[in-house]
Write a protein that holds these residues in place. Structure first.
Motif, PDB file in Angstrom:
ATOM      1  N   ILE A 162       0.835  -1.192   0.000  1.00  0.00           N
ATOM      2  CA  ILE A 162       0.000   0.000   0.000  1.00  0.00           C
ATOM      3  C   ILE A 162       0.878   1.253   0.000  1.00  0.00           C
ATOM      4  CG2 ILE A 162      -1.794  -1.251   1.257  1.00  0.00           C
ATOM      5  CD1 ILE A 162      -1.157   0.484   3.687  1.00  0.00           C
ATOM      6  N   ILE A 163       0.370   2.284  -0.647  1.00  0.00           N
ATOM      7  CA  ILE A 163       1.026   3.592  -0.669  1.00  0.00           C
ATOM      8  C   ILE A 163       0.224   4.540   0.201  1.00  0.00           C
ATOM      9  CG2 ILE A 163       1.647   5.583  -2.095  1.00  0.00           C
ATOM     10  CD1 ILE A 163       2.060   3.683  -4.433  1.00  0.00           C
ATOM     11  N   MET A 164       0.921   5.271   1.061  1.00  0.00           N
ATOM     12  CA  MET A 164       0.287   6.284   1.903  1.00  0.00           C
ATOM     13  C   MET A 164       0.915   7.634   1.609  1.00  0.00           C
ATOM     14  SD  MET A 164       0.133   4.137   5.490  1.00  0.00           S
ATOM     15  CE  MET A 164      -0.741   5.434   6.362  1.00  0.00           C
ATOM     16  N   ASP A 165       0.094   8.645   1.326  1.00  0.00           N
ATOM     17  CA  ASP A 165       0.647   9.956   1.016  1.00  0.00           C
ATOM     18  C   ASP A 165       1.034  10.698   2.297  1.00  0.00           C
ATOM     19  OD1 ASP A 165      -1.653  11.067   2.107  1.00  0.00           O
ATOM     20  OD2 ASP A 165      -2.374  11.959   0.247  1.00  0.00           O
ATOM     21  N   GLU A 166       1.390  11.984   2.159  1.00  0.00           N
ATOM     22  CA  GLU A 166       1.915  12.749   3.284  1.00  0.00           C
ATOM     23  C   GLU A 166       0.824  13.469   4.074  1.00  0.00           C
ATOM     24  OE1 GLU A 166       0.482  15.583   0.838  1.00  0.00           O
ATOM     25  OE2 GLU A 166       1.649  13.831   0.225  1.00  0.00           O
ATOM     26  N   SER A 167      -0.427  13.134   3.859  1.00  0.00           N
ATOM     27  CA  SER A 167      -1.524  13.871   4.484  1.00  0.00           C
ATOM     28  C   SER A 167      -1.764  13.428   5.919  1.00  0.00           C
ATOM     29  CB  SER A 167      -2.811  13.680   3.673  1.00  0.00           C
ATOM     30  OG  SER A 167      -3.236  12.327   3.745  1.00  0.00           O
ATOM     31  N   THR A 168      -2.223  14.369   6.748  1.00  0.00           N
ATOM     32  CA  THR A 168      -2.596  14.023   8.112  1.00  0.00           C
ATOM     33  C   THR A 168      -3.942  13.306   8.148  1.00  0.00           C
ATOM     34  OG1 THR A 168      -3.591  16.223   8.452  1.00  0.00           O
ATOM     35  CG2 THR A 168      -1.280  15.922   9.121  1.00  0.00           C
ATOM     36  N   THR A 169      -4.658  13.276   7.031  1.00  0.00           N
ATOM     37  CA  THR A 169      -5.885  12.492   6.941  1.00  0.00           C
ATOM     38  C   THR A 169      -5.561  11.008   6.838  1.00  0.00           C
ATOM     39  OG1 THR A 169      -7.052  14.325   5.858  1.00  0.00           O
ATOM     40  CG2 THR A 169      -8.009  12.133   5.617  1.00  0.00           C
ATOM     41  N   VAL A 170      -4.562  10.674   6.066  1.00  0.00           N
ATOM     42  CA  VAL A 170      -4.172   9.270   5.884  1.00  0.00           C
ATOM     43  C   VAL A 170      -3.329   8.771   7.060  1.00  0.00           C
ATOM     44  CG1 VAL A 170      -2.851   7.696   4.393  1.00  0.00           C
ATOM     45  CG2 VAL A 170      -4.362   9.402   3.371  1.00  0.00           C
ATOM     46  N   LEU A 171      -2.613   9.671   7.718  1.00  0.00           N
ATOM     47  CA  LEU A 171      -1.683   9.293   8.788  1.00  0.00           C
ATOM     48  C   LEU A 171      -2.275   8.366   9.852  1.00  0.00           C
ATOM     49  CD1 LEU A 171       1.035   9.568  10.282  1.00  0.00           C
ATOM     50  CD2 LEU A 171       0.179  11.721  11.255  1.00  0.00           C
ATOM     51  N   PRO A 172      -3.496   8.606  10.384  1.00  0.00           N
ATOM     52  CA  PRO A 172      -4.009   7.723  11.441  1.00  0.00           C
ATOM     53  C   PRO A 172      -4.128   6.256  11.025  1.00  0.00           C
ATOM     54  CG  PRO A 172      -5.269   9.753  11.368  1.00  0.00           C
ATOM     55  CD  PRO A 172      -4.390   9.750  10.150  1.00  0.00           C
ATOM     56  N   LEU A 173      -4.211   5.992   9.738  1.00  0.00           N
ATOM     57  CA  LEU A 173      -4.259   4.611   9.260  1.00  0.00           C
ATOM     58  C   LEU A 173      -3.003   3.845   9.668  1.00  0.00           C
ATOM     59  CD1 LEU A 173      -5.455   2.291   7.570  1.00  0.00           C
ATOM     60  CD2 LEU A 173      -4.445   3.376   5.543  1.00  0.00           C
ATOM     61  N   ALA A 174      -1.876   4.543   9.734  1.00  0.00           N
ATOM     62  CA  ALA A 174      -0.612   3.877  10.072  1.00  0.00           C
ATOM     63  C   ALA A 174      -0.694   3.182  11.427  1.00  0.00           C
ATOM     64  CB  ALA A 174       0.538   4.891  10.063  1.00  0.00           C
ATOM     65  N   GLY A 175      -1.382   3.806  12.376  1.00  0.00           N
ATOM     66  CA  GLY A 175      -1.489   3.232  13.705  1.00  0.00           C
ATOM     67  C   GLY A 175      -2.385   2.006  13.791  1.00  0.00           C
ATOM     68  N   LEU A 176      -3.097   1.700  12.709  1.00  0.00           N
ATOM     69  CA  LEU A 176      -4.015   0.553  12.692  1.00  0.00           C
ATOM     70  C   LEU A 176      -3.501  -0.617  11.862  1.00  0.00           C
ATOM     71  CD1 LEU A 176      -7.344   2.541  12.068  1.00  0.00           C
ATOM     72  CD2 LEU A 176      -6.377   1.844  14.269  1.00  0.00           C
ATOM     73  N   LEU A 177      -2.459  -0.395  11.089  1.00  0.00           N
ATOM     74  CA  LEU A 177      -2.041  -1.392  10.103  1.00  0.00           C
ATOM     75  C   LEU A 177      -1.506  -2.679  10.703  1.00  0.00           C
ATOM     76  CD1 LEU A 177      -0.396   0.821   7.337  1.00  0.00           C
ATOM     77  CD2 LEU A 177      -2.619  -0.326   7.284  1.00  0.00           C
ATOM     78  N   HIS A 178      -1.102  -2.650  11.986  1.00  0.00           N
ATOM     79  CA  HIS A 178      -0.632  -3.885  12.624  1.00  0.00           C
ATOM     80  C   HIS A 178      -1.719  -4.957  12.637  1.00  0.00           C
ATOM     81  CE1 HIS A 178      -2.682  -1.733  15.892  1.00  0.00           C
ATOM     82  NE2 HIS A 178      -2.917  -2.933  16.403  1.00  0.00           N
ATOM     83  N   GLU A 179      -2.986  -4.543  12.459  1.00  0.00           N
ATOM     84  CA  GLU A 179      -4.102  -5.483  12.459  1.00  0.00           C
ATOM     85  C   GLU A 179      -4.211  -6.250  11.142  1.00  0.00           C
ATOM     86  OE1 GLU A 179      -7.771  -3.654  13.663  1.00  0.00           O
ATOM     87  OE2 GLU A 179      -6.770  -2.322  15.097  1.00  0.00           O
ATOM     88  N   SER A 180      -3.479  -5.834  10.122  1.00  0.00           N
ATOM     89  CA  SER A 180      -3.606  -6.468   8.801  1.00  0.00           C
ATOM     90  C   SER A 180      -2.280  -6.966   8.243  1.00  0.00           C
ATOM     91  CB  SER A 180      -4.245  -5.486   7.804  1.00  0.00           C
ATOM     92  OG  SER A 180      -5.571  -5.190   8.175  1.00  0.00           O
ATOM     93  N   VAL A 181      -1.302  -7.181   9.101  1.00  0.00           N
ATOM     94  CA  VAL A 181      -0.010  -7.664   8.626  1.00  0.00           C
ATOM     95  C   VAL A 181      -0.140  -9.092   8.085  1.00  0.00           C
ATOM     96  CG1 VAL A 181       1.301  -6.165  10.154  1.00  0.00           C
ATOM     97  CG2 VAL A 181       0.618  -8.424  10.946  1.00  0.00           C
ATOM     98  N   PRO A 182       0.757  -9.511   7.173  1.00  0.00           N
ATOM     99  CA  PRO A 182       1.920  -8.773   6.673  1.00  0.00           C
ATOM    100  C   PRO A 182       1.538  -7.769   5.590  1.00  0.00           C
ATOM    101  CG  PRO A 182       1.827 -10.919   5.652  1.00  0.00           C
ATOM    102  CD  PRO A 182       0.707 -10.893   6.656  1.00  0.00           C
ATOM    103  N   LEU A 183       2.293  -6.674   5.541  1.00  0.00           N
ATOM    104  CA  LEU A 183       2.059  -5.618   4.569  1.00  0.00           C
ATOM    105  C   LEU A 183       3.383  -4.998   4.150  1.00  0.00           C
ATOM    106  CD1 LEU A 183      -0.846  -3.643   6.316  1.00  0.00           C
ATOM    107  CD2 LEU A 183      -1.073  -5.015   4.221  1.00  0.00           C
ATOM    108  N   THR A 184       3.384  -4.436   2.956  1.00  0.00           N
ATOM    109  CA  THR A 184       4.453  -3.538   2.536  1.00  0.00           C
ATOM    110  C   THR A 184       3.864  -2.142   2.451  1.00  0.00           C
ATOM    111  OG1 THR A 184       5.714  -5.199   1.325  1.00  0.00           O
ATOM    112  CG2 THR A 184       6.036  -2.913   0.678  1.00  0.00           C
ATOM    113  N   VAL A 185       4.472  -1.192   3.135  1.00  0.00           N
ATOM    114  CA  VAL A 185       3.966   0.179   3.162  1.00  0.00           C
ATOM    115  C   VAL A 185       4.993   1.099   2.514  1.00  0.00           C
ATOM    116  CG1 VAL A 185       3.213   2.094   4.607  1.00  0.00           C
ATOM    117  CG2 VAL A 185       2.646  -0.259   5.258  1.00  0.00           C
ATOM    118  N   ILE A 186       4.534   1.890   1.556  1.00  0.00           N
ATOM    119  CA  ILE A 186       5.376   2.809   0.791  1.00  0.00           C
ATOM    120  C   ILE A 186       4.912   4.229   1.090  1.00  0.00           C
ATOM    121  CG2 ILE A 186       6.117   3.475  -1.535  1.00  0.00           C
ATOM    122  CD1 ILE A 186       4.946   0.556  -2.313  1.00  0.00           C
TER     123      ILE A 186
END
Length: 269
Positions: A111-135
């Motif tokens: 998944i690609i995440m941009d530099e927005s503070t709207t998308v940022l909170p998603l980062a704190g939840l991604l441990h629930e869907s591992v394994p993942l590659t985050v760009i």
């Protein structure tokens, strides 16, 4: 006790050095949105030269912006608001959007995440869907996910922007051109009619490159972005595969969005 009272109290005790004063200046500007530099000299009982030195340092850190005798953290059609201001704005809406975004992530995806503070909170939840590659090009996402087991991090690099705490430019765009991710999560600073907008061309180029580098493109934004324009057109809404906006949206703006042939998710806050 407010910021002004705190500032004067500390000064009276002789405990307020430049770093503490700069922190208080930033907090005061956050509360007001924009403030005249002269007003700050009265509040903090220092010279105009000292205030400008403090403001120069805060601007260097990307926390606020100086302009014609005043300082601001607010956005305009030409300037995006600062990271510090955006982090504190519409947090409930952003958290709700992040929870919805997580439902669009599957283990094993890139998944690609941009530099927005709207998308940022998603980062704190991604441990629930591992394994993942985050760009990502956003330093805060990198910090949030650093050391999280099951997440492979790819930093896009490029020229660092303190105002966005992120990386942009040719190196960043070239890195994206060499990738193909499953899904990208993108936000924008303004949506008018069926078009997205942003204030700065370097962000527009990187966001477009992120979309080009992903098979599925998801737009997340809170309702306060609606009915606004900025200097640069980003992309039409129809370039996304899914649009998510919070339930604060009014009927008129929702009607405009539904003119676009893309699924729209109204996320309850």
């Amino acid at each position: 006790m407010g910021v002004i009272s705190l500032a004067r109290s500390d000064l009276e005790r002789g405990r307020s050095g430049p770093a503490r004063r700069q922190e208080q200046i930033f907090e005061h500007v956050l509360q007001k949105g924009s403030v005249a530099a002269k007003e700050l000299t009265d509040i903090f009982d220092v010279s105009l030269m000292t205030v400008h030195r403090d403001l120069d340092e805060l601007e260097r850190q990307g926390l606020l912006r100086k302009m014609r005798g005043k300082v601001t953290v607010q956005a305009s059609s030409f300037f995006e608001s600062t990271v510090g201001y955006r982090l504190r704005s519409n947090s409930r809406e952003k958290e709700a959007l992040a929870r919805f975004a997580l439902t669009q992530v599957e283990p094993g995806q890139s998944i690609i995440m941009d530099e927005s503070t709207t998308v940022l909170p998603l980062a704190g939840l991604l441990h629930e869907s591992v394994p993942l590659t985050v760009i990502t090009n956003f330093r805060m996402v990198l910090e949030e996910l650093r050391g999280v087991r099951g997440i492979n991090l790819i930093s896009l690099g490029g020229e660092y922007s303190p105002s966005y705490d992120s990386y942009f430019g040719v190196i960043c765009e070239q890195s994206l051109a060499s990738l193909n991710a499953d899904v990208s999560f993108i936000s924008t600073s303004a949506v008018s009619g069926t078009t997205t907008y942003h204030q700065h061309q370097h962000e527009v180029r990187v966001k477009r490159a992120m979309m080009e580098a992903s098979d599925r493109k998801i737009l997340l934004f809170d309702h306060t972005k609606l009915g606004k324009k900025a200097l640069h057109r980003l992309v039409p809404l129809e370039d996304f595969d899914l649009i998510a906006v919070d339930s604060g949206i009014d009927k008129a703006h929702l009607k405009e969005l539904r003119e676009c042939p893309v699924p729209i998710e109204i996320v309850t806050v």
